[in-house]
Design a protein around this motif. Structure first.
Motif, PDB file in Angstrom:
ATOM      1  N   ASP A 176       0.810  -1.227   0.000  1.00 51.82           N
ATOM      2  CA  ASP A 176       0.000   0.000   0.000  1.00 51.82           C
ATOM      3  C   ASP A 176       0.842   1.275   0.000  1.00 51.82           C
ATOM      4  O   ASP A 176       0.537   2.235   0.724  1.00 51.82           O
ATOM      5  N   CYS A 177       1.894   1.296  -0.789  1.00 49.71           N
ATOM      6  CA  CYS A 177       2.739   2.490  -0.927  1.00 49.71           C
ATOM      7  C   CYS A 177       2.358   3.246  -2.196  1.00 49.71           C
ATOM      8  O   CYS A 177       1.831   2.669  -3.147  1.00 49.71           O
ATOM      9  N   ARG A 178       2.646   4.546  -2.213  1.00 48.57           N
ATOM     10  CA  ARG A 178       2.342   5.390  -3.368  1.00 48.57           C
ATOM     11  C   ARG A 178       3.562   6.239  -3.710  1.00 48.57           C
ATOM     12  O   ARG A 178       4.145   6.881  -2.839  1.00 48.57           O
ATOM     13  N   SER A 179       3.930   6.192  -4.973  1.00 47.59           N
ATOM     14  CA  SER A 179       5.012   7.033  -5.506  1.00 47.59           C
ATOM     15  C   SER A 179       6.324   6.867  -4.739  1.00 47.59           C
ATOM     16  O   SER A 179       7.051   7.830  -4.524  1.00 47.59           O
ATOM     17  N   CYS A 180       6.630   5.667  -4.317  1.00 47.09           N
ATOM     18  CA  CYS A 180       7.889   5.386  -3.629  1.00 47.09           C
ATOM     19  C   CYS A 180       8.895   4.792  -4.617  1.00 47.09           C
ATOM     20  O   CYS A 180       8.505   4.177  -5.611  1.00 47.09           O
ATOM     21  N   THR A 181      10.175   4.987  -4.356  1.00 50.94           N
ATOM     22  CA  THR A 181      11.218   4.425  -5.207  1.00 50.94           C
ATOM     23  C   THR A 181      12.290   3.768  -4.350  1.00 50.94           C
ATOM     24  O   THR A 181      12.642   4.269  -3.289  1.00 50.94           O
ATOM     25  N   HIS A 182      12.764   2.616  -4.817  1.00 45.82           N
ATOM     26  CA  HIS A 182      13.871   1.898  -4.167  1.00 45.82           C
ATOM     27  C   HIS A 182      13.609   1.622  -2.683  1.00 45.82           C
ATOM     28  O   HIS A 182      14.515   1.711  -1.860  1.00 45.82           O
ATOM     29  N   CYS A 183      12.381   1.298  -2.337  1.00 43.67           N
ATOM     30  CA  CYS A 183      12.043   0.987  -0.946  1.00 43.67           C
ATOM     31  C   CYS A 183      11.907  -0.520  -0.764  1.00 43.67           C
ATOM     32  O   CYS A 183      11.650  -1.253  -1.713  1.00 43.67           O
ATOM     33  N   THR A 191       8.349  -1.832   3.210  1.00 38.31           N
ATOM     34  CA  THR A 191       7.738  -0.586   3.656  1.00 38.31           C
ATOM     35  C   THR A 191       6.229  -0.665   3.412  1.00 38.31           C
ATOM     36  O   THR A 191       5.792  -1.309   2.468  1.00 38.31           O
ATOM     37  N   ALA A 192       5.433  -0.022   4.263  1.00 43.72           N
ATOM     38  CA  ALA A 192       3.980  -0.095   4.129  1.00 43.72           C
ATOM     39  C   ALA A 192       3.317   1.260   4.371  1.00 43.72           C
ATOM     40  O   ALA A 192       3.818   2.076   5.154  1.00 43.72           O
ATOM     41  N   ASP A 193       2.203   1.457   3.677  1.00 46.75           N
ATOM     42  CA  ASP A 193       1.351   2.640   3.877  1.00 46.75           C
ATOM     43  C   ASP A 193       2.137   3.951   3.799  1.00 46.75           C
ATOM     44  O   ASP A 193       1.869   4.885   4.559  1.00 46.75           O
ATOM     45  N   SER A 194       3.107   4.012   2.919  1.00 51.31           N
ATOM     46  CA  SER A 194       3.969   5.199   2.821  1.00 51.31           C
ATOM     47  C   SER A 194       3.814   5.873   1.466  1.00 51.31           C
ATOM     48  O   SER A 194       3.362   5.253   0.503  1.00 51.31           O
ATOM     49  N   GLU A 195       4.229   7.136   1.400  1.00 53.18           N
ATOM     50  CA  GLU A 195       4.075   7.904   0.170  1.00 53.18           C
ATOM     51  C   GLU A 195       5.319   8.756  -0.092  1.00 53.18           C
ATOM     52  O   GLU A 195       5.861   9.375   0.826  1.00 53.18           O
ATOM     53  N   SER A 196       5.764   8.726  -1.337  1.00 58.95           N
ATOM     54  CA  SER A 196       6.877   9.556  -1.813  1.00 58.95           C
ATOM     55  C   SER A 196       8.162   9.347  -1.017  1.00 58.95           C
ATOM     56  O   SER A 196       8.905  10.296  -0.767  1.00 58.95           O
ATOM     57  N   CYS A 197       8.423   8.127  -0.623  1.00 58.06           N
ATOM     58  CA  CYS A 197       9.670   7.805   0.082  1.00 58.06           C
ATOM     59  C   CYS A 197      10.692   7.257  -0.914  1.00 58.06           C
ATOM     60  O   CYS A 197      10.321   6.652  -1.921  1.00 58.06           O
ATOM     61  N   HIS A 198      11.972   7.465  -0.639  1.00 60.11           N
ATOM     62  CA  HIS A 198      13.041   7.024  -1.532  1.00 60.11           C
ATOM     63  C   HIS A 198      14.125   6.309  -0.722  1.00 60.11           C
ATOM     64  O   HIS A 198      14.577   6.832   0.301  1.00 60.11           O
ATOM     65  N   SER A 199      14.493   5.129  -1.170  1.00 60.72           N
ATOM     66  CA  SER A 199      15.563   4.347  -0.541  1.00 60.72           C
ATOM     67  C   SER A 199      15.345   4.144   0.961  1.00 60.72           C
ATOM     68  O   SER A 199      16.247   4.338   1.767  1.00 60.72           O
TER      69      SER A 199
END
Length: 141
Positions: free
Chosen positions: A55-62, A65-73
């Protein structure tokens, strides 16, 4: 080709891509949309190269991870937004290069913090265990 032809065709291609909701290069992703090169994730949208996320949105290289948005690495983060290069964060916003933070905002290179206040390692884990139970936080994937 004229400008109007170009614009019309570009819009058609964008609509076609969005309607497909495909996940190019992804492997064993369930209920994900518009993710690319992700693996073993579920319910994600618009992520890139994430693995074991939920359930992540717009995340990269994660990872994990759960329920997160716009996170990177980030890894092992829960309900975070706009965090980078961090691990073991819970309900954090805009933290960078942090580990073991809970409810923190805007921290850089910090660890064992709750609401931006540093704790000893032991006190951190005791407090987080109690808070997690009271907040009924879901486990990470």
């Amino acid at each position: 080709m004229e400008k109007s032809d170009f614009e019309s065709e570009l819009q058609r291609l964008e609509r076609q891509h969005l309607a497909a909701r495909s996940n190019p290069g992804s492997f064993q992703c369930e209920a994900c949309e518009l993710c690319a090169a992700c693996m073993f994730s579920s319910g994600c949208n618009g992520c890139y190269r994430c693995t074991h996320c939920r359930d992540c949105r717009s995340c990269t290289h994660c990872s994990h991870t759960a329920d997160s948005e716009s996170c990177h690495s980030c890894a092992y983060c829960l309900d975070c937004r706009a965090c980078t290069g961090s691990a073991y964060l819970v309900r954090c916003v805009s933290c960078a290069d942090c580990t073991y933070c809970f409810g923190c905002v805007g921290l850089v290179k910090q660890e064992f913090c709750i609401l931006n206040v540093p704790y000893s390692r032991q006190d951190y884990f005791e407090t987080v265990k109690r808070l997690s139970a009271q907040l009924r936080l879901s486990p990470l994937p």
